[in-house]
Design an enzyme around this catalytic site. Structure first.
Site, mmCIF file in Angstrom:
data_model
loop_
_atom_site.group_PDB
_atom_site.id
_atom_site.type_symbol
_atom_site.label_atom_id
_atom_site.label_comp_id
_atom_site.label_asym_id
_atom_site.label_seq_id
_atom_site.Cartn_x
_atom_site.Cartn_y
_atom_site.Cartn_z
ATOM 1 N N HIS A 1 3.532 -1.659 3.570
ATOM 2 C CA HIS A 1 4.877 -1.163 3.275
ATOM 3 C C HIS A 1 4.906 -0.719 1.824
ATOM 4 C CE1 HIS A 1 9.249 -1.028 3.016
ATOM 5 N NE2 HIS A 1 9.236 -1.015 4.333
ATOM 6 N N ASP B 1 7.848 -3.111 12.108
ATOM 7 C CA ASP B 1 7.420 -2.512 13.370
ATOM 8 C C ASP B 1 6.384 -3.344 14.120
ATOM 9 O OD1 ASP B 1 8.993 -0.232 13.404
ATOM 10 O OD2 ASP B 1 7.686 0.798 11.996
HETATM 11 N N1 ACO Z 1 -3.859 -0.579 7.209
HETATM 12 C C1 ACO Z 1 -4.910 -0.599 6.339
HETATM 13 N N2 ACO Z 1 -4.798 -0.340 5.024
HETATM 14 C C2 ACO Z 1 -3.582 -0.052 4.566
HETATM 15 C C3 ACO Z 1 -2.451 -0.033 5.394
HETATM 16 C C4 ACO Z 1 -2.626 -0.318 6.766
HETATM 17 N N3 ACO Z 1 -1.617 -0.307 7.605
HETATM 18 N N4 ACO Z 1 -1.362 0.295 4.671
HETATM 19 C C5 ACO Z 1 -1.797 0.474 3.423
HETATM 20 N N5 ACO Z 1 -3.129 0.268 3.358
HETATM 21 C C6 ACO Z 1 -3.968 0.339 2.157
HETATM 22 C C7 ACO Z 1 -4.331 1.812 1.864
HETATM 23 O O1 ACO Z 1 -5.522 2.190 2.501
HETATM 24 C C8 ACO Z 1 -4.448 1.796 0.375
HETATM 25 O O2 ACO Z 1 -5.679 1.206 0.016
HETATM 26 P P1 ACO Z 1 -6.475 1.719 -1.281
HETATM 27 O O3 ACO Z 1 -5.566 1.476 -2.448
HETATM 28 O O4 ACO Z 1 -7.707 0.879 -1.320
HETATM 29 O O5 ACO Z 1 -6.752 3.188 -1.068
HETATM 30 C C9 ACO Z 1 -3.342 0.842 -0.073
HETATM 31 O O6 ACO Z 1 -3.190 -0.060 1.020
HETATM 32 C C10 ACO Z 1 -2.033 1.533 -0.364
HETATM 33 O O7 ACO Z 1 -1.651 2.299 0.810
HETATM 34 P P2 ACO Z 1 -0.771 3.588 0.786
HETATM 35 O O8 ACO Z 1 -0.978 4.339 2.053
HETATM 36 O O9 ACO Z 1 -1.007 4.336 -0.483
HETATM 37 O O10 ACO Z 1 0.665 2.948 0.741
HETATM 38 P P3 ACO Z 1 2.023 3.722 0.929
HETATM 39 O O11 ACO Z 1 3.034 2.917 0.210
HETATM 40 O O12 ACO Z 1 1.894 5.166 0.590
HETATM 41 O O13 ACO Z 1 2.249 3.657 2.516
HETATM 42 C C11 ACO Z 1 2.831 2.941 4.653
HETATM 43 C C12 ACO Z 1 3.062 2.739 3.153
HETATM 44 C C13 ACO Z 1 3.028 4.415 5.015
HETATM 45 C C14 ACO Z 1 3.879 2.121 5.409
HETATM 46 C C15 ACO Z 1 1.410 2.470 5.004
HETATM 47 O O14 ACO Z 1 1.268 1.105 4.720
HETATM 48 C C16 ACO Z 1 1.032 2.776 6.441
HETATM 49 O O15 ACO Z 1 0.631 3.908 6.754
HETATM 50 N N6 ACO Z 1 1.172 1.747 7.366
HETATM 51 C C17 ACO Z 1 0.892 1.945 8.775
HETATM 52 C C18 ACO Z 1 2.063 2.661 9.454
HETATM 53 C C19 ACO Z 1 3.273 1.752 9.608
HETATM 54 O O16 ACO Z 1 3.168 0.631 10.055
HETATM 55 N N7 ACO Z 1 4.445 2.307 9.255
HETATM 56 C C20 ACO Z 1 5.720 1.610 9.387
HETATM 57 C C21 ACO Z 1 6.263 1.281 8.025
HETATM 58 S S1 ACO Z 1 7.789 0.377 8.180
HETATM 59 C C22 ACO Z 1 8.920 1.568 8.540
HETATM 60 O O17 ACO Z 1 8.815 2.718 8.176
HETATM 61 C C23 ACO Z 1 10.034 1.218 9.383
#
Ligand code: ACO
Length: 380
Positions: A262, A316
């Protein structure tokens, strides 16, 4: 003035708001100052009471709440021309696209606009909260070739939706759990869909365009669409034994684990804790779900591998397991999220109108300047 560019506007305040508050380090979520656990666990709290709190910034007394509920009940039905329009939708289309089209269509039928009139705001709020569940349930029945079920005035907001969807009156316990889950999803500060609603609202367009725009934004797999993907992922994993090999493989391919991570929370989302508890209560009463054990093992394994990065279950992750047990089809998870989040979108719409200035951010231009025009014959 030099402005630092932050991808995804991370950490950049887009507004001042008193609607909800999140502390992502401590796992705190409050609606108008009230902790989410307190609201969700109050036996007398309902989603409509929560919606009223979010939109009008006070807990309604008995009389005010009864009047609000009555107005919502009265406006639940859809105009037959909206139902006719829905008959033309392809049954293979995604229910979020159907909902977005229906929400936008409300603007055609209710075209009067009086954004500075509190009675207009009230009528729009009532109409949107009343009709979205009917639209979602109607599309579900119509794509199966059935006629939509008319709403029932003697049922609560949550029970009536489950009734219109499953064509039978729900167990009161199931309806109560659904109501709590609506409260949990009702509002969450300036996320992508709320931001989208606020940008649209800032142009002073009609509230139906505001909601349609937010619905389109919620549909994406990185936002509300994740709950659907979580179930697909649990099905793909298939067994508790396969959790760790699956996780290793996904992480090696640098793929995200759906339902985890998140932008704001760096601990387990407080809503995920409550939803997990609700899921356990549902399984106890209505039978186990084999995907629950897989989910729990996956949470353990992800925490071991990614906990140091602050990657924990978000809202979620467990919501899909709750919805499945309530008889909600997987591709309706996001529309159900929209039913609930409409309360938050409307609260932000109203707040935006109170101190409006049109959103018009800037950019950092990375292109060329003064480039020559090359005639079509000379282009390679
Ligand atoms: N699985 C594995 N690694 C993850 C995940 C995940 N679900 N989420 C974040 N990371 C890691 C990234 O790879 C990144 O690692 P790094 O720094 O080594 O490159 C780090 O954590 C930061 O991730 P970002 O994608 O830059 O974080 P951001 O804040 O942009 O994204 C998001 C947040 C979109 C929710 C992301 O965590 C994601 O894509 N999660 C999966 C989709 C999901 O569950 N979405 C629902 C969110 S809740 C809602 O909207 C109601």
């Amino acid at each position: 003035m030099t402005v630092e560019f932050r991808a995804g506007l991370e950490g950049i305040p887009a507004t001042q708001s008193s609607i909800s508050f999140v502390d992502g380090q401590k796992g705190i979520l409050e609606y108008r100052g009230i902790p989410i656990q307190e609201l969700a666990m109050q036996p007398e709290n309902t989603f409509l009471e929560t919606a009223y709190l979010l939109i009008w910034n006070e807990l309604p007394n008995r009389e005010v709440l009864a009047e609000f509920e009555h107005e919502i009940q009265y406006h639940r039905r859809l105009k037959y021309r909206i139902r006719d329009m829905m008959k033309c939708f392809p049954e293979s289309g995604h229910p979020m696209d159907a909902l977005q089209a229906c929400a936008a269509a409300l603007g055609l039928f209710y075209s009067k606009r009086a954004l500075d009139d509190p009675s207009y705001i009230r009528a729009a709020v009532v109409r949107i909260l009343a009709k979205i569940p009917t639209m979602v349930a109607a599309f579900q029945l119509m794509r199966k070739g059935n006629d939509p079920v008319q709403p029932r005035d003697d049922l609560s907001y949550a029970a009536n939706f489950l009734y219109m969807l499953n064509e039978q009156e729900p167990d009161p316990f199931a309806a109560r759990i659904f109501d709590i889950s609506l409260t949990l999803h009702a509002e969450h500060t300036i996320n992508a869909s709320t931001f989208s609603a606020m940008v649209t609202a800032s142009t002073l367009t009609d509230p139906y365009a505001v909601i349609a725009s937010a619905v389109g934004t919620l549909a994406g797999p990185l936002h509300g669409g994740a709950s659907e993907e979580v179930i697909a992922m649990l099905e793909e994993i298939g067994s508790v034994e396969n959790v760790r090999p699956f996780l290793d493989d996904r992480l090696e391919r640098k793929e995200k684990i759906m339902g985890f991570g998140h932008r704001v929370y760096k601990v387990k989302d407080p809503r995920a804790n409550i939803l997990q508890h609700l899921a356990e209560q549902l399984f106890e009463k209505f039978g186990q779900d084999k995907y629950y054990d897989i989910a729990v093992e996956l949470e353990r394994a992800v925490e071991e591998r990614l906990g140091h990065k602050g990657i924990y279950p978000n809202v979620d992750f467990y919501s899909g397991l709750v919805y499945r047990k309530l008889g909600i089809p997987t591709d309706l998870f996001t529309p159900v999220f929209a039913i609930s989040r409409a309360a938050g979108w409307l609260a932000h719409w109203k707040e935006q109108l109170a101190e409006n200035r049109i959103f018009r951010p800037t950019q950092i231009y990375t292109g060329l300047h003064g480039s020559p025009y090359i005639s079509i014959d000379q282009r390679t």
